[in-house]
Design a protein around this motif. Structure first.
Motif, PDB file in Angstrom:
ATOM      1  N   GLU A  25      41.235  16.588  51.891  1.00 47.02           N
ATOM      2  CA  GLU A  25      41.281  17.050  50.502  1.00 47.02           C
ATOM      3  C   GLU A  25      41.165  18.570  50.404  1.00 47.02           C
ATOM      4  N   VAL A  26      41.764  19.111  49.354  1.00 47.60           N
ATOM      5  CA  VAL A  26      41.696  20.541  49.069  1.00 47.60           C
ATOM      6  C   VAL A  26      41.044  20.732  47.702  1.00 47.60           C
ATOM      7  N   GLU A  27      40.055  21.615  47.644  1.00 45.89           N
ATOM      8  CA  GLU A  27      39.360  21.890  46.382  1.00 45.89           C
ATOM      9  C   GLU A  27      40.050  23.034  45.651  1.00 45.89           C
ATOM     10  N   VAL A  28      40.269  22.859  44.359  1.00 46.78           N
ATOM     11  CA  VAL A  28      40.938  23.860  43.535  1.00 46.78           C
ATOM     12  C   VAL A  28      39.933  24.438  42.539  1.00 46.78           C
ATOM     13  N   GLU A  29      39.955  25.764  42.397  1.00 50.27           N
ATOM     14  CA  GLU A  29      39.002  26.449  41.519  1.00 50.27           C
ATOM     15  C   GLU A  29      39.716  27.507  40.687  1.00 50.27           C
ATOM     16  N   GLY A  30      39.228  27.710  39.475  1.00 53.59           N
ATOM     17  CA  GLY A  30      39.663  28.824  38.641  1.00 53.59           C
ATOM     18  C   GLY A  30      38.477  29.728  38.372  1.00 53.59           C
ATOM     19  N   ILE A  31      38.735  31.014  38.135  1.00 55.13           N
ATOM     20  CA  ILE A  31      37.649  31.951  37.836  1.00 55.13           C
ATOM     21  C   ILE A  31      37.983  32.730  36.569  1.00 55.13           C
ATOM     22  N   VAL A  32      36.929  33.197  35.893  1.00 56.75           N
ATOM     23  CA  VAL A  32      37.117  34.027  34.714  1.00 56.75           C
ATOM     24  C   VAL A  32      36.024  35.085  34.692  1.00 56.75           C
ATOM     25  N   SER A  33      36.362  36.262  34.203  1.00 55.69           N
ATOM     26  CA  SER A  33      35.399  37.348  34.122  1.00 55.69           C
ATOM     27  C   SER A  33      34.760  37.367  32.742  1.00 55.69           C
ATOM     28  N   LEU A  34      33.459  37.083  32.703  1.00 59.18           N
ATOM     29  CA  LEU A  34      32.712  37.123  31.447  1.00 59.18           C
ATOM     30  C   LEU A  34      32.444  38.568  31.035  1.00 59.18           C
ATOM     31  N   LYS A  35      32.103  39.401  32.016  1.00 66.90           N
ATOM     32  CA  LYS A  35      31.864  40.817  31.758  1.00 66.90           C
ATOM     33  C   LYS A  35      32.635  41.611  32.812  1.00 66.90           C
ATOM     34  N   THR A  36      33.627  42.365  32.374  1.00 65.81           N
ATOM     35  CA  THR A  36      34.538  43.063  33.271  1.00 65.81           C
ATOM     36  C   THR A  36      34.268  44.562  33.257  1.00 65.81           C
ATOM     37  N   GLY A  37      34.287  45.193  34.445  1.00 68.05           N
ATOM     38  CA  GLY A  37      34.206  46.640  34.547  1.00 68.05           C
ATOM     39  C   GLY A  37      32.831  47.200  34.227  1.00 68.05           C
ATOM     40  N   GLY A  38      32.688  48.506  34.499  1.00 66.51           N
ATOM     41  CA  GLY A  38      31.453  49.202  34.171  1.00 66.51           C
ATOM     42  C   GLY A  38      30.286  48.884  35.069  1.00 66.51           C
ATOM     43  N   CYS A  39      30.526  48.327  36.257  1.00 67.71           N
ATOM     44  CA  CYS A  39      29.428  47.978  37.156  1.00 67.71           C
ATOM     45  C   CYS A  39      28.834  49.251  37.764  1.00 67.71           C
ATOM     46  N   PRO A  40      27.511  49.353  37.873  1.00 68.57           N
ATOM     47  CA  PRO A  40      26.890  50.565  38.404  1.00 68.57           C
ATOM     48  C   PRO A  40      26.928  50.666  39.927  1.00 68.57           C
ATOM     49  N   GLU A  41      27.336  49.601  40.609  1.00 67.24           N
ATOM     50  CA  GLU A  41      27.353  49.624  42.075  1.00 67.24           C
ATOM     51  C   GLU A  41      28.612  50.314  42.594  1.00 67.24           C
ATOM     52  N   ASP A  42      28.565  50.755  43.870  1.00 68.11           N
ATOM     53  CA  ASP A  42      29.685  51.537  44.406  1.00 68.11           C
ATOM     54  C   ASP A  42      30.446  50.803  45.520  1.00 68.11           C
ATOM     55  N   CYS A  43      30.616  49.497  45.387  1.00 67.23           N
ATOM     56  CA  CYS A  43      31.399  48.733  46.367  1.00 67.23           C
ATOM     57  C   CYS A  43      32.783  49.379  46.478  1.00 67.23           C
ATOM     58  N   HIS A  44      33.115  49.881  47.663  1.00 70.43           N
ATOM     59  CA  HIS A  44      34.254  50.790  47.805  1.00 70.43           C
ATOM     60  C   HIS A  44      35.623  50.128  47.600  1.00 70.43           C
ATOM     61  N   PHE A  45      35.650  48.806  47.570  1.00 69.30           N
ATOM     62  CA  PHE A  45      36.892  48.060  47.395  1.00 69.30           C
ATOM     63  C   PHE A  45      37.144  47.689  45.940  1.00 69.30           C
ATOM     64  N   CYS A  46      36.164  47.921  45.056  1.00 71.19           N
ATOM     65  CA  CYS A  46      36.160  47.253  43.750  1.00 71.19           C
ATOM     66  C   CYS A  46      36.549  48.172  42.603  1.00 71.19           C
ATOM     67  N   SER A  47      37.568  47.760  41.868  1.00 78.21           N
ATOM     68  CA  SER A  47      38.030  48.545  40.719  1.00 78.21           C
ATOM     69  C   SER A  47      37.151  48.328  39.494  1.00 78.21           C
ATOM     70  N   GLN A  48      36.163  47.420  39.585  1.00 76.38           N
ATOM     71  CA  GLN A  48      35.256  47.209  38.459  1.00 76.38           C
ATOM     72  C   GLN A  48      34.042  48.135  38.510  1.00 76.38           C
ATOM     73  N   SER A  49      33.931  48.913  39.577  1.00 79.48           N
ATOM     74  CA  SER A  49      32.824  49.851  39.674  1.00 79.48           C
ATOM     75  C   SER A  49      32.987  50.963  38.638  1.00 79.48           C
ATOM     76  N   GLY A  50      31.908  51.267  37.927  1.00 78.50           N
ATOM     77  CA  GLY A  50      31.939  52.371  36.983  1.00 78.50           C
ATOM     78  C   GLY A  50      31.766  53.724  37.649  1.00 78.50           C
ATOM     79  N   VAL A  51      31.543  53.711  38.974  1.00 78.20           N
ATOM     80  CA  VAL A  51      31.329  54.950  39.724  1.00 78.20           C
ATOM     81  C   VAL A  51      32.649  55.655  40.018  1.00 78.20           C
ATOM     82  N   PHE A  52      33.736  54.892  40.128  1.00 83.39           N
ATOM     83  CA  PHE A  52      35.013  55.451  40.542  1.00 83.39           C
ATOM     84  C   PHE A  52      35.960  55.634  39.352  1.00 83.39           C
TER      85      PHE A  52
END
Length: 334
Positions: A57-84
Motif C-alpha cells: 500500500e501507498v499512503e497519500v497525504e495533502g498539506i496546507v499552510s495555516l501561517k505562511t512566511g515571516g518565520c524568524p528562523e534562518d533555515c538557508h533553504f526556506c523561502s518562508q524565512s523572514g530573515v532573507f
C-alpha cells in the motif's frame, strides 16, 4: 572496488530483506557510492524490502499552510524565512479555508492532512487556530490530521495529543555535522528534543529532511543513521529546490541518479518506515519519479507544497494506479 561495492547489495539482501535489520551508517555510505550501473539493482532491492516489511500500500497525504512566511528562523533553504529577501510574504489561512482544503484533500483518496505553520514554535494565537481548525476538520471530514508547527513545549505537545493530532512533523533537515551550515538560529538538539517529546506523548512522529543541500555523501549517510536512531513512523524525503532570495538559492539541484541512490539507501536503512516523496522531486527526478516509487517509497504528498508547485494530484494517483500500488485506506486512531 567494484566487487566490494557489489558485495554491499548481497549483504543488504541478507541483512535487510531477510532479517529486517537496517543498514548501518557505514553500510549506507557504500550504497551511496555505488556506480551508476548498479543503481537499478539497488532500487530493485529497496522495492523488495519495502513490499516485504511495509506491504504494497501507498499512503497519500495533502498539506496546507495555516501561517505562511515571516518565520524568524534562518533555515538557508526556506523561502518562508523572514530573515532573507524572499518573495514569500506572511499570511494566515482562516478556518473555513482550512476545512475546505481538508475536504479537497480527502476527495483525492488521501488519508492524511497536515497543517503547517512557518514559525519557530506556536504562540497562543496559533495554538487556538490549530485547536479550532482540528475540531472543525474532525467534525466535517473523515481524514487523519497531522501538524507541523515548529519546536514545541511539553504543554503544547500534550495539548496536540489531547485534541486528536495523531502525527507530528518535525524534520531534522540534515545531518548533525552539517546542521550549522543550514541553520544558525536554533540547534540540532532542540529539534531532537521536540521529536522525543512527540513520541513520548503517543503521537506518531514524522521526521525527515532535505538532501542535496551541499552535504557530502558521508553526511548523507550520517543523516540517515540519525533519522533511523529516532525510529520515526514516517520519513518525508525532500530534494533541494533552490528558492530565490535564500542562501541556497543558487545551488544546482542534485542529479536524478544521486536522488534515486538516496531514496533506495534510506529505505534499506529504515525497512519498516513510511518513506514519503516530498518537495523537490519534480525538478530533481522529473520522469524518473516513477522509478523512485518503485525504489522503496511508499507514500507521496499530492498537489502543491508550501511555497512551490507539485504535480497535480491526478497525475500522482494515475501513476500509482499504473504501478498497481493500492492507496492506503483511512485508519482512524482509537
Amino acid at each position: 572496488m567494484t566487487d566490494i561495492l557489489a558485495d554491499i547489495l548481497g549483504l543488504a539482501r541478507e541483512q535487510v530483506l531477510e532479517q529486517g535489520i537496517g543498514l548501518s551508517q557505514e553500510q549506507a555510505l557504500e550504497c551511496l557510492q555505488l556506480p551508476d550501473d548498479r543503481v537499478d539493482a539497488l532500487l530493485d532491492l529497496a522495492h523488495e524490502v519495502r513490499v516485504k516489511w511495509c506491504g504494497d500500500e501507498v499512503e497519500v497525504e495533502g498539506i496546507v499552510s495555516l501561517k505562511t512566511g515571516g518565520c524568524p528562523e534562518d533555515c538557508h533553504f526556506c523561502s518562508q524565512s523572514g530573515v532573507f529577501d524572499s518573495p514569500v510574504r506572511s499570511a494566515w489561512l482562516d478556518i473555513p479555508s482550512l476545512v475546505r482544503a481538508a475536504r479537497e484533500t480527502a476527495a483525492t483518496g488521501a488519508s492524511e492532512f497536515c497543517i503547517v505553520a512557518a514559525v519557530r514554535g506556536p504562540d497562543e494565537r496559533l495554538m487556538k487556530q490549530v485547536r479550532d481548525g482540528v475540531a472543525a476538520i474532525q467534525a466535517e471530514v473523515e481524514i487523519n490530521v497531522a501538524c507541523s508547527l515548529g519546536m514545541l513545549t511539553q504543554a503544547q505537545v500534550d495539548e496536540l495529543a489531547e485534541i486528536g493530532v495523531h502525527r507530528y512533523n518535525h524534520n531534522l533537515e540534515t545531518a548533525r555535522s552539517y546542521f550549522p551550515s543550514v541553520v544558525t538560529t536554533h540547534s540540532f538538539d532542540e529539534r531532537i528534543n521536540t521529536c522525543e517529546m512527540v513520541r513520548a506523548a503517543g503521537m506518531e512522529l514524522c521526521c525527515g529532511g532535505i538532501v542535496g543541500m551541499g552535504e557530502t555523501l558521508e553526511q548523507r549517510a550520517e543523516f540517515g543513521a540519525q533519522l533511523a536512531a529516532l525510529a520515526p513512523d514516517e520519513v518525508p524525503l525532500n530534494f533541494l529546490n533552490p528558492r530565490p532570495g535564500t542562501p541556497f538559492g543558487e545551488q544546482e539541484p542534485m542529479s536524478a541518479t544521486d536522488a534515486l541512490r538516496a531514496v533506495a539507501t534510506f529505505r534499506l536503512m529504515m525497512p519498516r518506515t513510511i518513506l514519503r516523496f516530498a518537495g523537490g522531486r519534480e525538478i530533481t527526478l522529473g520522469d524518473l519519479a516513477e522509478r523512485g516509487v518503485r525504489g522503496g517509497v511508499n507514500a507521496v504528498i499530492v498537489g502543491n507544497y508550501l511555497t512551490t508547485l507539485g504535480r497535480p494530484a491526478g497525475e500522482d494517483l494515475a501513476m500509482l494506479l499504473d504501478l498497481k500500488m493500492p492507496i492506503k485506506a483511512l485508519a482512524k486512531n482509537l
